[in-house]
Design an enzyme around this catalytic site. Structure first.
Site, PDB file in Angstrom:
ATOM      1  N   VAL A 398     -73.756  29.029 -38.306  1.00 57.65           N
ATOM      2  CA  VAL A 398     -73.272  27.971 -37.429  1.00 57.65           C
ATOM      3  C   VAL A 398     -71.751  27.937 -37.461  1.00 57.65           C
ATOM      4  O   VAL A 398     -71.111  28.377 -38.417  1.00 57.65           O
ATOM      5  CB  VAL A 398     -73.836  26.595 -37.840  1.00 57.65           C
ATOM      6  CG1 VAL A 398     -75.349  26.571 -37.684  1.00 57.65           C
ATOM      7  CG2 VAL A 398     -73.456  26.245 -39.279  1.00 57.65           C
ATOM      8  N   CYS A 399     -71.173  27.403 -36.398  1.00 55.13           N
ATOM      9  CA  CYS A 399     -69.715  27.268 -36.331  1.00 55.13           C
ATOM     10  C   CYS A 399     -69.242  26.274 -37.380  1.00 55.13           C
ATOM     11  O   CYS A 399     -69.936  25.291 -37.646  1.00 55.13           O
ATOM     12  CB  CYS A 399     -69.301  26.798 -34.943  1.00 55.13           C
ATOM     13  SG  CYS A 399     -69.418  28.103 -33.698  1.00 55.13           S
ATOM     14  N   PRO A 400     -68.099  26.524 -38.009  1.00 55.36           N
ATOM     15  CA  PRO A 400     -67.105  27.556 -37.692  1.00 55.36           C
ATOM     16  C   PRO A 400     -67.225  28.804 -38.554  1.00 55.36           C
ATOM     17  O   PRO A 400     -66.256  29.553 -38.679  1.00 55.36           O
ATOM     18  CB  PRO A 400     -65.794  26.830 -38.010  1.00 55.36           C
ATOM     19  CG  PRO A 400     -66.143  26.011 -39.220  1.00 55.36           C
ATOM     20  CD  PRO A 400     -67.568  25.564 -39.004  1.00 55.36           C
ATOM     21  N   CYS A 425     -73.060  31.556 -32.166  1.00 48.81           N
ATOM     22  CA  CYS A 425     -72.516  30.203 -32.126  1.00 48.81           C
ATOM     23  C   CYS A 425     -71.750  30.050 -30.809  1.00 48.81           C
ATOM     24  O   CYS A 425     -70.773  30.772 -30.577  1.00 48.81           O
ATOM     25  CB  CYS A 425     -71.596  29.984 -33.322  1.00 48.81           C
ATOM     26  SG  CYS A 425     -70.492  28.587 -33.143  1.00 48.81           S
TER      27      CYS A 425
END
Length: 461
Positions: A398-400, A425
């Site tokens: 997942v981001c970041p 993402c």
């Protein structure tokens, strides 16, 4: 009349999804990227909101009410909320639209966010909510304290925001052009400043429509999310108000936008991400309930009213984000392994990674056996592909984290060597190429590899 909430929410969901509009990322960039560029987008929302709400109030269209500032609740709640959105991977509205993109981790965070908000509002944790809020002050808004019109704050803020936006747009124009995905205009992301202006405008329109339905407020996420959980548990139809329609519409609009642009795919988190989503979602609900709102209710609406609650909550949310980024947003120490998905379904849908196939025209496809013979690896995270090229598989992260890992790996490469990054993402389609441009690296290829899957090749300069 409450159905207007569904329509407003749908438009808001489309704009937020297409603009990758998440306040968590805006605040996170201040600490991780050392830039205020994306935060200016939030100031644009607040400024448009402030001018619009001031105009509606002056015309007698709406009559906002103001809560007394409760310092312990707002400061503590804001900080807890800031920590929570780092763990959950997105703010309240960001969690809703990421859920609509198929991120199961966001579904988990959303469930615990709604449950904890409901528990704080009317359930088992109401005693905590009421107790902390019992100490308040007579302070409401800055204009009230100074005895002046709200226009004395709204106009300077709008002018200052316009100057800040101009500064970053001029700087952006002078820098190397940021790589963009090819495709028709309607599939391209909105500029974050355009999205900010639209979100602010939607917020202005929302207030009179919400008031006409008996809810004297504008945009809001926490209260409506808690009301959904309350309705599911109790069946109390009175909980289904304009705000509930708003968040449901946000989900529908974001889903439609993601589906239409090939950015929807079910993505199941690994165990660590799932646990963080549970903790983050619960902290979001508790924190937002204490602070009287989330990054929308406080960070966009109350700030536009120039309430003490809004601006101080936003400050402590930002401090919570900074502390959370320091604690949890670090590159991994172990090799990044392909396939962090945990179900057959998500594995079947996952796009092919650079380790299996490199899509850049003109480059040979290297199998694992050949790649291992080309050179000794400089990093355990990226797999050598030969000829000074390396593959980093961040599918499922997942981001970041795709950007964090990319920055960590490229620091180990020599000038002229290339890193091919696979990621899924959505926010990475903006943050990764922008980071490359800001740091003078060359993007040699950037493409979508499937539904909610992308590959970007970056040459270190």
């Amino acid at each position: 009349m409450i159905l207007t909430g569904l329509a407003v929410g749908a438009v808001l969901g489309i704009v937020m999804q297409r603009g990758r509009f998440c306040v968590t990322g805006m605040l996170r960039d201040i600490f991780l990227q050392k830039t205020w560029r994306s935060f200016v987008a939030l100031l644009i929302v607040i400024s448009v909101h402030a001018v619009g709400i001031a105009a509606l109030t002056s015309a007698g269209v709406i009559a906002p009410t103001y809560s007394n500032f409760a310092p312990l609740a707002v400061i503590g709640g804001g900080f807890i909320f800031g920590l929570g959105i780092i763990l959950a991977g997105g703010c309240a509205s960001g969690t809703w639209f990421r859920s609509a993109e198929g991120l199961v981790g966001s579904w988990i965070a959303l469930i615990f966010y709604a449950l904890s908000a409901s528990a704080m509002q009317t359930g088992a944790l109401n005693w905590l909510n009421a107790g902390v809020k019992s100490y308040d002050t007579s302070l409401t808004t800055l204009p009230a304290s100074f005895g002046v019109s709200v226009w004395f704050f709204a106009i300077p803020l709008a002018i200052g925001t316009a100057l800040a936006a101009r500064h970053f747009l001029v700087k952006e124009a002078a820098q190397p052009k940021v790589a963009r995905l090819n495709g028709p205009w309607w599939r391209r992301p909105l500029h974050i400043y355009t999205a900010g202006a639209l979100v602010g405008l939607i917020g202005v329109i929302a207030w009179p429509l919400s008031a006409a339905a008996g809810r004297n407020s504008g945009l809001g996420i926490t209260g409506p999310s808690g009301n959904i959980a309350n309705f599911i548990v109790t069946g109390d139809g009175a909980k289904v108000d304009w705000g509930v329609m708003l968040v449901l519409g946000l989900f529908i609009g974001a889903f439609a936008a993601a589906k239409a642009t090939g950015e929807f795919r079910l993505r199941v988190p690994d165990a660590t991400t799932a646990v963080r989503a549970v903790a983050g979602g619960a902290m979001m609900g508790v924190g937002a309930a204490l602070a009287g709102g989330c990054t929308v209710g406080n960070g966009m609406v109350q700030t536009a009213l120039f309430s003490y609650q809004g601006w101080i909550a936003l400050l402590f949310i930002a401090l919570g984000v900074g502390a959370g980024a320091k604690l949890w947003l670090k590159p991994s120490t172990a090799p990044v392994t392909a396939g962090t998905y945990s179900t057959e379904e998500s594995l079947d849908q996952a796009p092919t990674s650079a380790e299996d196939k490199v899509l850049t025209p003109g480059f040979a496809v290297a199998t694992g056996a050949v790649a291992l013979k080309t050179a000794a690896p400089k990093t355990q995270k990226a797999r050598p592909l030969g000829q000074g090229r390396y593959a980093l598989d961040t599918l499922g992260a997942v981001c970041p984290f795709p950007l964090i890992e990319a920055k960590d790996v490229i620091d180990t490469l020599d000038v002229g060597e290339e890193l091919v990054i696979d990621f899924d993402c959505t926010q990475g389609t903006e943050t990764i190429p922008r980071w490359a441009a800001d740091n003078g690296h060359e993007v040699t290829d950037f493409r979508q590899t499937g539904d909610a899957g992308w590959q970007i090749a970056i040459r270190k300069n």
